[in-house]
Design an enzyme around this catalytic site. Structure first.
Site, short mmCIF file in Angstrom:
data_model
loop_
_atom_site.label_atom_id
_atom_site.label_comp_id
_atom_site.label_asym_id
_atom_site.label_seq_id
_atom_site.Cartn_x
_atom_site.Cartn_y
_atom_site.Cartn_z
N ARG A 182 25.19 -26.56 22.33
CA ARG A 182 24.19 -25.33 22.22
C ARG A 182 25.05 -24.29 21.48
NH1 ARG A 182 24.07 -21.91 26.44
NH2 ARG A 182 25.14 -22.68 28.19
N GLU A 230 28.56 -17.00 19.51
CA GLU A 230 27.99 -17.95 18.50
C GLU A 230 29.30 -18.47 17.58
OE1 GLU A 230 23.96 -16.74 16.47
OE2 GLU A 230 24.99 -14.74 16.77
N HIS A 231 28.85 -19.82 17.07
CA HIS A 231 29.71 -20.48 16.23
C HIS A 231 30.88 -20.88 16.90
CE1 HIS A 231 26.80 -19.08 13.43
NE2 HIS A 231 27.27 -17.93 13.34
N ARG A 232 31.05 -20.72 18.16
CA ARG A 232 32.17 -21.15 19.14
C ARG A 232 33.20 -20.20 18.91
NH1 ARG A 232 28.67 -23.92 20.73
NH2 ARG A 232 28.84 -26.28 21.35
N LEU A 233 32.81 -18.96 18.46
CA LEU A 233 33.94 -17.85 18.55
C LEU A 233 33.77 -16.93 19.54
CD1 LEU A 233 33.12 -16.78 14.63
CD2 LEU A 233 34.95 -18.24 15.67
#
Length: 218
Positions: free
Chosen positions: A15, A195-198
């Protein structure tokens, strides 16, 4: 779909983390005020067991162990938990006082990780906390030789009833084998999902009397 197929699907469970970020201007000069703020927000969000933390220790063979305990106090000196002094974790700490703590606040998309050194609390500190506990919890501390092997749960239940009768009147004495530890902090990392694994990660490290703060790549 078979159970095997269902298990294969876990590789695709993911997610986005969208609850917020952590920026340099959000930080405090020392880690404890930020930790206090995050803990308060975890409590306000009504997370289950917001004070639950993983305590990792290492045995004399270098084998790591983890378990969950409850944080019972914190201040600039460190973070405090209580345990049976004959437990596995206590034996590990006696051999190697370096420990790691972890607070997994999943619903807030946050983690706090601590590296530090555990030191036994004074008897006065332990006694004060022990007598603040519910009486049944005090009796429970007497019942269990933590981490020892037992034949059945009934052994514990019988011992509990026996001691409850024994201590029915008056104060429950502090067991000599029960105490606590304060983990002084060498490093504390704050992790906020992004977000975006950042993800946002900031590491506090002791630098003499001050703290060095670095942003870490996710």
């Amino acid at each position: 779909m078979s159970d095997n197929d269902s298990l294969q699907q876990i590789a695709h469970l993911r997610r986005e983390y969208t609850k917020g970020g952590l920026r340099r201007h959000d930080l405090t000069d020392t880690p404890m005020p930020l930790f206090e703020r995050w803990l308060a927000q975890a409590c306000e969000a009504k997370l289950a067991d917001p004070t639950a933390m993983v305590v990792a220790t290492v045995d004399e063979n270098g084998q790591p162990y983890q378990r969950i305990v409850l944080l019972k106090h914190f201040d600039e000196k460190g973070l405090v938990f209580y345990t049976n002094l004959g437990s596995r974790k206590a034996h590990h700490i006696e051999h190697n006082p370096c420990v790691s703590l972890h607070f997994p606040w999943h619903m807030l998309e946050r983690q706090v990780m601590v590296l530090g050194t555990a030191e036994r609390l004074s008897t006065i500190e332990v006694l004060k906390y022990f007598h603040s506990r519910p009486k049944d919890s005090q009796i429970g501390a007497w019942v269990s030789k933590q981490s020892s092997r037992i034949s059945a749960r009934g052994v514990l239940e019988s011992k509990f009833l026996e001691l409850k009768q024994k201590f029915q009147q008056g104060e429950v004495p502090l067991p000599s084998f029960w105490g606590g530890y304060r983990v002084s902090i060498d490093q504390m990392e704050f992790w906020q999902g992004g977000e975006h694994r950042l993800h946002d990660r900031f590491l506090y490290q002791r630098d003499g009397a001050a703290w060095k703060i670095d942003r870490l790549a996710p």
